[in-house]
Design an enzyme around this catalytic site. Structure first.
Site, mmCIF file in Angstrom:
data_model
loop_
_atom_site.group_PDB
_atom_site.id
_atom_site.type_symbol
_atom_site.label_atom_id
_atom_site.label_comp_id
_atom_site.label_asym_id
_atom_site.label_seq_id
_atom_site.Cartn_x
_atom_site.Cartn_y
_atom_site.Cartn_z
ATOM 1 C CG ASN A 82 -1.795 -1.290 1.197
ATOM 2 O OD1 ASN A 82 -1.671 -2.098 2.105
ATOM 3 N ND2 ASN A 82 -2.595 -1.501 0.160
ATOM 4 C CB VAL A 121 0.724 6.500 2.445
ATOM 5 C CG1 VAL A 121 -0.234 5.593 3.215
ATOM 6 C CG2 VAL A 121 2.113 6.471 3.079
ATOM 7 C CB CYS A 122 -2.200 4.038 -1.891
ATOM 8 S SG CYS A 122 -3.751 3.858 -2.758
ATOM 9 C CB ILE A 123 -4.562 3.669 3.513
ATOM 10 C CG1 ILE A 123 -4.138 4.957 4.205
ATOM 11 C CG2 ILE A 123 -3.469 2.628 3.578
ATOM 12 C CD1 ILE A 123 -3.830 4.779 5.689
#
Length: 159
Positions: free
Chosen positions: A71, A78-80
């Site tokens: 992620n 950051v990919c959330i």
């Protein structure tokens, strides 16, 4: 307001502060790799950049320390869900309540990121190679790359 709430309720596992006292929109955070995960013992530095219309829109988070994770994009982004723009997900992966909400704080973001380290989501990866390794052989190549990142983060922690 953000800074005061952080000092009043320190969260285990990270520290945060302004990069430059004259710019309240740019923060530096250090996440300590959570216990009982492959990231344990690491010191992962990241920048949180808040938009001028915060808290209506989420900050962006980018790791400065190299980190191998499904992620986290290879450039550190950051990919959330919690950091995605509020509202409906045009791809239908996320419910609106999983995305950014103005009630979120630096603490809730950090708690989400720490739990992301412990429990990667390989369904919608930012780093496809890391996701593939995590799914197919978490204790092989994935574990080796994470261990290398942890070691490097320890060496750089005191620079």
């Amino acid at each position: 307001r953000v800074k005061q709430s952080l000092n009043k309720n320190p969260v285990e596992g990270f520290s945060a502060g302004l990069i430059d006292d004259d710019d309240i929109y740019k923060w530096e955070v250090v996440i300590i790799g959570p216990q009982d995960t492959l990231f344990e013992g690491g010191f992962f530095k990241a920048y949180l950049t808040f938009p001028y219309d915060y808290p209506l829109r989420p900050p962006k988070m980018k790791f400065i320390t190299e980190i191998w994770h499904p992620n986290v994009a290879k450039n550190g982004d950051v990919c959330i869900s919690i950091l995605h723009e509020p509202g409906e997900d045009k791809f239908g992966y996320e419910k609106p309540e999983e995305r950014w909400l103005p009630i979120h704080t630096v603490e809730t973001i950090m708690i989400s990121v720490i739990s992301m380290l412990a429990d990667p989501n390989s369904d919608s990866p930012a780093n496809v190679d890391a996701a593939k390794e995590w799914r197919e052989d978490p204790n092989g190549e994935f574990k080796r790359k994470v261990a290398r990142c942890v070691r490097k983060s320890q060496e750089m922690a005191f620079d």
